[in-house]
Design a protein around this motif. Structure first.
Motif, short mmCIF file in Angstrom:
data_model
loop_
_atom_site.label_atom_id
_atom_site.label_comp_id
_atom_site.label_asym_id
_atom_site.label_seq_id
_atom_site.Cartn_x
_atom_site.Cartn_y
_atom_site.Cartn_z
N SER A 129 0.83 -1.20 0.00
CA SER A 129 0.00 0.00 0.00
C SER A 129 0.87 1.26 0.00
O SER A 129 0.61 2.20 -0.76
CB SER A 129 -0.93 -0.01 1.22
OG SER A 129 -1.75 1.12 1.23
N TYR A 134 1.11 4.35 -2.98
CA TYR A 134 0.87 5.78 -2.75
C TYR A 134 2.13 6.63 -2.81
O TYR A 134 2.03 7.84 -3.00
CB TYR A 134 0.13 5.99 -1.43
CG TYR A 134 -1.25 5.43 -1.50
CD1 TYR A 134 -2.19 5.98 -2.35
CD2 TYR A 134 -1.61 4.31 -0.76
CE1 TYR A 134 -3.46 5.44 -2.46
CE2 TYR A 134 -2.88 3.77 -0.85
CZ TYR A 134 -3.80 4.36 -1.71
OH TYR A 134 -5.06 3.82 -1.82
N THR A 135 3.31 6.06 -2.67
CA THR A 135 4.52 6.89 -2.66
C THR A 135 5.44 6.65 -3.85
O THR A 135 6.32 7.45 -4.10
CB THR A 135 5.32 6.69 -1.35
OG1 THR A 135 5.76 5.33 -1.27
CG2 THR A 135 4.47 7.06 -0.13
N ASN A 183 4.11 5.42 -7.02
CA ASN A 183 3.28 5.34 -8.21
C ASN A 183 3.67 6.42 -9.21
O ASN A 183 3.89 7.58 -8.83
CB ASN A 183 1.81 5.53 -7.80
CG ASN A 183 0.86 4.87 -8.74
OD1 ASN A 183 1.02 4.96 -9.95
ND2 ASN A 183 -0.16 4.23 -8.20
N ARG A 229 -4.62 8.64 -10.74
CA ARG A 229 -4.62 7.61 -9.69
C ARG A 229 -5.83 7.75 -8.78
O ARG A 229 -6.51 6.77 -8.48
CB ARG A 229 -3.33 7.72 -8.86
CG ARG A 229 -3.20 6.63 -7.81
CD ARG A 229 -2.25 7.00 -6.71
NE ARG A 229 -2.91 7.91 -5.78
CZ ARG A 229 -2.26 8.66 -4.89
NH1 ARG A 229 -0.96 8.64 -4.81
NH2 ARG A 229 -2.93 9.45 -4.08
N GLU A 230 -6.11 8.96 -8.34
CA GLU A 230 -7.20 9.16 -7.39
C GLU A 230 -8.57 8.88 -8.00
O GLU A 230 -9.45 8.34 -7.34
CB GLU A 230 -7.16 10.57 -6.80
CG GLU A 230 -6.18 10.68 -5.66
CD GLU A 230 -6.55 9.76 -4.51
OE1 GLU A 230 -7.47 10.08 -3.73
OE2 GLU A 230 -5.93 8.68 -4.39
N ARG A 257 -8.91 5.12 -8.10
CA ARG A 257 -9.15 4.62 -6.74
C ARG A 257 -10.57 4.90 -6.28
O ARG A 257 -11.24 4.04 -5.71
CB ARG A 257 -8.14 5.25 -5.76
CG ARG A 257 -8.19 4.64 -4.37
CD ARG A 257 -7.35 5.43 -3.37
NE ARG A 257 -7.80 6.79 -3.22
CZ ARG A 257 -8.93 7.14 -2.56
NH1 ARG A 257 -9.70 6.23 -2.02
NH2 ARG A 257 -9.26 8.42 -2.47
N ASP A 271 -5.69 12.20 -0.38
CA ASP A 271 -4.24 12.29 -0.37
C ASP A 271 -3.82 13.63 0.23
O ASP A 271 -4.39 14.67 -0.13
CB ASP A 271 -3.68 12.14 -1.78
CG ASP A 271 -2.19 11.90 -1.78
OD1 ASP A 271 -1.43 12.85 -1.46
OD2 ASP A 271 -1.77 10.77 -2.07
N SER A 301 -2.06 -1.02 -8.82
CA SER A 301 -2.82 -0.18 -7.89
C SER A 301 -4.25 -0.69 -7.77
O SER A 301 -4.78 -0.82 -6.65
CB SER A 301 -2.82 1.27 -8.37
OG SER A 301 -1.52 1.79 -8.40
N LEU A 308 -3.90 10.03 3.08
CA LEU A 308 -2.75 9.27 2.63
C LEU A 308 -1.48 10.08 2.84
O LEU A 308 -1.51 11.31 2.78
CB LEU A 308 -2.91 8.93 1.14
CG LEU A 308 -4.15 8.10 0.81
CD1 LEU A 308 -4.34 8.04 -0.70
CD2 LEU A 308 -4.02 6.71 1.39
N ARG A 345 4.00 12.00 -0.96
CA ARG A 345 4.94 11.22 -1.78
C ARG A 345 6.39 11.47 -1.37
O ARG A 345 7.28 10.86 -1.95
CB ARG A 345 4.77 11.56 -3.26
CG ARG A 345 3.50 11.06 -3.83
CD ARG A 345 3.46 11.30 -5.31
NE ARG A 345 2.20 10.83 -5.85
CZ ARG A 345 1.99 10.57 -7.11
NH1 ARG A 345 2.94 10.75 -7.98
NH2 ARG A 345 0.84 10.15 -7.52
#
Length: 164
Positions: free
Chosen positions: A30, A34-35, A37, A44-45, A48, A65, A136, A160, A163
């Motif tokens: 996980s 999130y860090t 990607n 991404r969001e 998700r 995030d 992801s 979250l 990054r």
């Protein structure tokens, strides 16, 4: 009420103690999603958030995030998630990521065989970005369904890590 322990409704972490080796491994996966990607954060969001809706996972839908606003991720992105096909605020890459995420969660074999989708997708994603998107989505589908099925953390609102 959690199916595997008596955790508070806003506790999304304590379940991992029931399976410390696997819980630690999924936490590391996980964190990498999130860090590490390479997808743009909006892309991404949106992917998700689409899976959060497909999984009916409240904690996933409520997650944001910490760096989202700086990356152009505003509440409008989440407010229109069910309109990913038509809302004009999404880019074509974001829309394709949403389609991938939805179909990954609901009709993966049809997605695999959809040559039109893959042709459209190749115009907006490199193979490397597609790999990040697929991995992801694997995390989000699996974790979201686990949390929802076991009724864990469904009152949570997570932020979250950045990054950095």
């Amino acid at each position: 009420m959690s199916r595997i322990g008596s955790f508070a409704d806003d506790d999304v972490y304590s379940w991992a103690a029931k399976s410390p080796d696997l819980g630690g491994a999924i936490a590391n996966f996980s964190q990498a999603v999130y860090t590490k990607n390479r997808l743009p954060m909006r892309t991404r969001e949106l992917a998700r958030a689409v899976i959060a809706q497909d999984n009916e996972c409240v904690v996933c839908a409520n997650t944001r995030d910490a760096d989202g606003p700086a990356a152009g991720v505003d509440e409008a992105l989440y407010e229109h998630v069910l309109e990913w096909r038509t809302w004009p605020g999404y880019s074509e890459q974001e829309r394709l990521a949403a389609e991938f995420a939805h179909r990954f969660a609901t009709e993966h074999t049809k997605l695999r065989d959809d040559e039109d989708f893959w042709s459209r997708c190749s115009e907006h994603f490199s193979e490397e970005l597609l790999a990040d998107l697929a991995m992801s989505c694997a995390l989000w589908v699996g974790m979201g369904r686990m949390l929802r099925t076991l009724d864990i953390g469904q009152a949570c609102k997570l932020t979250l890590p950045s990054r950095a």
